[in-house]
Design a protein around this motif. Structure first.
Motif, short mmCIF file in Angstrom:
data_model
loop_
_atom_site.label_atom_id
_atom_site.label_comp_id
_atom_site.label_asym_id
_atom_site.label_seq_id
_atom_site.Cartn_x
_atom_site.Cartn_y
_atom_site.Cartn_z
N VAL A 56 -4.33 3.45 5.73
CA VAL A 56 -4.08 2.41 6.71
C VAL A 56 -4.82 2.78 7.99
O VAL A 56 -4.54 3.81 8.59
N ASP A 57 -5.77 1.94 8.38
CA ASP A 57 -6.50 2.15 9.62
C ASP A 57 -5.73 1.54 10.78
O ASP A 57 -4.93 0.61 10.59
N ASP A 60 -5.71 -2.11 11.01
CA ASP A 60 -4.94 -2.85 10.01
C ASP A 60 -3.54 -3.19 10.50
O ASP A 60 -2.88 -4.06 9.94
N THR A 65 2.48 -7.48 10.58
CA THR A 65 2.64 -6.65 9.39
C THR A 65 4.09 -6.20 9.25
O THR A 65 4.63 -6.13 8.15
N PHE A 75 1.58 -6.55 2.75
CA PHE A 75 0.52 -5.72 3.32
C PHE A 75 0.18 -4.57 2.36
O PHE A 75 -0.99 -4.30 2.09
N LYS A 79 -3.32 -3.85 0.41
CA LYS A 79 -4.02 -2.58 0.53
C LYS A 79 -4.27 -1.94 -0.85
O LYS A 79 -5.24 -1.25 -1.05
#
Length: 82
Positions: A56-57, A60, A65, A75, A79
């Motif tokens: 997870v960046d 993101d 979320t 989410f 991903k």
């Protein structure tokens, strides 16, 4: 969908106990669970990354979320590419 797994991780990370079992897809998270503060979000993201093998960046992550349990599970599903 990953709803049950995400609920279990959220319950563990936030130490919600039995209250975590009552969370549904539409249960609001951010702003509704006092346990879900900024440090808990970091811990939760780490736990989700470890459990699901995702990365997870920072880009993101948004409030949407963490709006509901369902949005968080969606989410994770996105991903995972599922």
């Amino acid at each position: 969908m990953y709803l049950n797994e995400v609920r279990n991780i959220l319950t563990d990370v936030l130490n919600l106990g039995a209250a975590g079992n009552a969370l549904t897809e539409d249960s609001p998270l951010l702003g509704s669970l006092p346990e879900l503060d900024s440090m808990a979000v970091v811990s939760l993201i780490g736990a989700l990354e470890d459990h699901f093998g995702i990365m997870v960046d920072d880009d993101d992550i948004s409030a949407s979320t963490f709006a509901t349990l369902g949005s968080l599970a969606a989410f994770v599903q996105e991903k995972r590419g599922a």
